[in-house]
Design a protein around this motif. Sequence first.
Motif, PDB file in Angstrom:
ATOM      1  N   LEU A   1       4.671  13.361 -12.610  1.00  0.00           N
ATOM      2  CA  LEU A   1       5.151  13.217 -13.990  1.00  0.00           C
ATOM      3  C   LEU A   1       4.095  13.659 -14.998  1.00  0.00           C
ATOM      4  O   LEU A   1       4.424  14.247 -16.038  1.00  0.00           O
ATOM      5  N   ASP A   2       2.836  13.386 -14.692  1.00  0.00           N
ATOM      6  CA  ASP A   2       1.754  13.857 -15.572  1.00  0.00           C
ATOM      7  C   ASP A   2       1.735  15.385 -15.629  1.00  0.00           C
ATOM      8  O   ASP A   2       1.577  15.967 -16.710  1.00  0.00           O
ATOM      9  N   ARG A   3       1.894  16.035 -14.457  1.00  0.00           N
ATOM     10  CA  ARG A   3       1.927  17.506 -14.433  1.00  0.00           C
ATOM     11  C   ARG A   3       3.142  18.032 -15.193  1.00  0.00           C
ATOM     12  O   ARG A   3       3.050  19.017 -15.932  1.00  0.00           O
TER      13      ARG A   3
ATOM     14  N   ARG B   1       3.910   5.430  -5.853  1.00  0.00           N
ATOM     15  CA  ARG B   1       3.774   5.336  -7.309  1.00  0.00           C
ATOM     16  C   ARG B   1       2.740   6.349  -7.812  1.00  0.00           C
ATOM     17  O   ARG B   1       2.982   7.073  -8.785  1.00  0.00           O
ATOM     18  N   ALA B   2       1.600   6.418  -7.157  1.00  0.00           N
ATOM     19  CA  ALA B   2       0.541   7.352  -7.565  1.00  0.00           C
ATOM     20  C   ALA B   2       1.032   8.794  -7.467  1.00  0.00           C
ATOM     21  O   ALA B   2       0.775   9.610  -8.361  1.00  0.00           O
TER      22      ALA B   2
ATOM     23  N   ASP C   1       0.824  -1.204   0.000  1.00  0.00           N
ATOM     24  CA  ASP C   1       0.000   0.000   0.000  1.00  0.00           C
ATOM     25  C   ASP C   1       0.863   1.262   0.000  1.00  0.00           C
ATOM     26  O   ASP C   1       0.571   2.232  -0.706  1.00  0.00           O
ATOM     27  N   TRP C   2       1.929   1.260   0.789  1.00  0.00           N
ATOM     28  CA  TRP C   2       2.828   2.419   0.840  1.00  0.00           C
ATOM     29  C   TRP C   2       3.472   2.640  -0.531  1.00  0.00           C
ATOM     30  O   TRP C   2       3.548   3.780  -1.014  1.00  0.00           O
TER      31      TRP C   2
END
Length: 118
Positions: free
Chosen positions: A103-105, A96-97, A90-91
Amino acid sequence: MISLETASQSAPPIDGIFRALADPTRRRVVELLNRSPASVSELAEPFEMALPSFVEHLKVLEGCGLVQSEKAGRVRTYRLAPEPLKLAEDWLAEQRALWERRLDRFDAYVMSLKETEK
């Protein structure tokens, strides 16, 4: 000054999990236990180390909750405890998210710079 023992007692559980998994011997033990429970001697067999040294690795894994053991007569059997692995998973998913969003920004920013150059 905080001793290593005191620091590990106050550290979040995930720190102990990652500390335990940082060692290749302990990661291999987790892989072996992922297949099926095993006795100490079965687990120690593929490793070229003295049994007391190997048992120390098992103590670290048990101390952070990655494995559980039970003794029947003279045989101690270890099994994987999946809950702590879920905590680590989960961490890592959160990290990753976070980086995917960053990276998307960054990608959107670079694309906007390319658009302004046209």
